[in-house]
Design an enzyme around this catalytic site. Structure first.
Site, mmCIF file in Angstrom:
data_model
loop_
_atom_site.group_PDB
_atom_site.id
_atom_site.type_symbol
_atom_site.label_atom_id
_atom_site.label_comp_id
_atom_site.label_asym_id
_atom_site.label_seq_id
_atom_site.Cartn_x
_atom_site.Cartn_y
_atom_site.Cartn_z
ATOM 1 N N HIS A 51 36.827 -2.960 -5.827
ATOM 2 C CA HIS A 51 36.546 -1.761 -4.818
ATOM 3 C C HIS A 51 36.081 -0.537 -5.635
ATOM 4 O O HIS A 51 36.282 -0.380 -7.010
ATOM 5 C CB HIS A 51 37.928 -1.245 -4.144
ATOM 6 C CG HIS A 51 38.014 -2.260 -3.149
ATOM 7 N ND1 HIS A 51 39.344 -2.515 -2.160
ATOM 8 C CD2 HIS A 51 37.352 -3.603 -2.417
ATOM 9 C CE1 HIS A 51 39.379 -3.482 -1.509
ATOM 10 N NE2 HIS A 51 38.378 -4.250 -1.719
ATOM 11 N N GLU A 53 37.239 2.507 -5.808
ATOM 12 C CA GLU A 53 38.409 3.200 -6.298
ATOM 13 C C GLU A 53 38.734 2.712 -7.650
ATOM 14 O O GLU A 53 39.006 3.339 -8.485
ATOM 15 C CB GLU A 53 39.553 3.256 -5.306
ATOM 16 C CG GLU A 53 39.419 3.785 -4.052
ATOM 17 C CD GLU A 53 38.971 2.741 -3.083
ATOM 18 O OE1 GLU A 53 39.074 2.961 -1.897
ATOM 19 O OE2 GLU A 53 38.047 1.860 -3.303
ATOM 20 N N CYS A 79 43.094 0.402 -0.135
ATOM 21 C CA CYS A 79 43.547 -0.714 0.276
ATOM 22 C C CYS A 79 45.012 -0.823 -0.732
ATOM 23 O O CYS A 79 45.289 0.021 -1.297
ATOM 24 C CB CYS A 79 42.885 -2.186 -0.029
ATOM 25 S SG CYS A 79 42.699 -2.393 -2.024
ATOM 26 N N CYS A 82 44.179 -0.777 -4.455
ATOM 27 C CA CYS A 82 43.637 0.546 -4.851
ATOM 28 C C CYS A 82 44.889 1.645 -4.694
ATOM 29 O O CYS A 82 44.769 2.387 -5.696
ATOM 30 C CB CYS A 82 42.648 0.941 -4.161
ATOM 31 S SG CYS A 82 40.968 -0.383 -4.517
#
Length: 124
Positions: A51, A53, A79, A82
């Site tokens: 991701h 992040e 999520c 993250c």
């Protein structure tokens, strides 16, 4: 999707959704999760990609940039994976555009004391 880490009006690191450096991207070889019928927000470990992040946090670490006290700007609420990285990395604030179907992530990040804000477009 994208993410930017900012502190004292300075960009510290950026990230985007994608496969690890030097490996094939899902756009090129097909999405494993789609092939397996895995719904969005579930079984994150069964994905070739990182991701945005995660990539922003990794880029900061790779270049020796402290992100303690930084603000993370990202497209979606992080999520659970993250969110745990955000909590342990010392990021103090997250600003996101849209929600994400991950109740545990939201509970944990709020419990940690990280300030979470949904960005609202200013009305004219």
């Amino acid at each position: 999707m994208g993410a930017v880490l900012v502190k004292d009006k300075n960009i510290l690191a950026t990230g985007y959704n994608g496969a690890p450096s030097g490996t094939a991207h899902c756009l090129d070889i097909g999405c494993l999760r789609e092939k397996m019928g895995i719904p969005s927000g579930e079984r994150h470990e069964l994905c070739r990609g990182l991701h945005a992040e995660q990539n922003a946090i990794i880029q900061a670490a790779k270049h020796g940039t402290s992100i303690e006290g930084a603000t993370l700007y990202c497209n979606t609420m992080p999520c659970i994976i993250c969110s745990k990285m955000v909590i342990n990395s010392g990021i103090k604030r997250v600003v996101y555009l849209s929600g994400y179907p991950d109740q545990l992530a939201e509970e944990m990040i709020l419990e940690s004391g990280v300030v979470v804000e949904k960005y609202e477009e200013p009305q004219p």
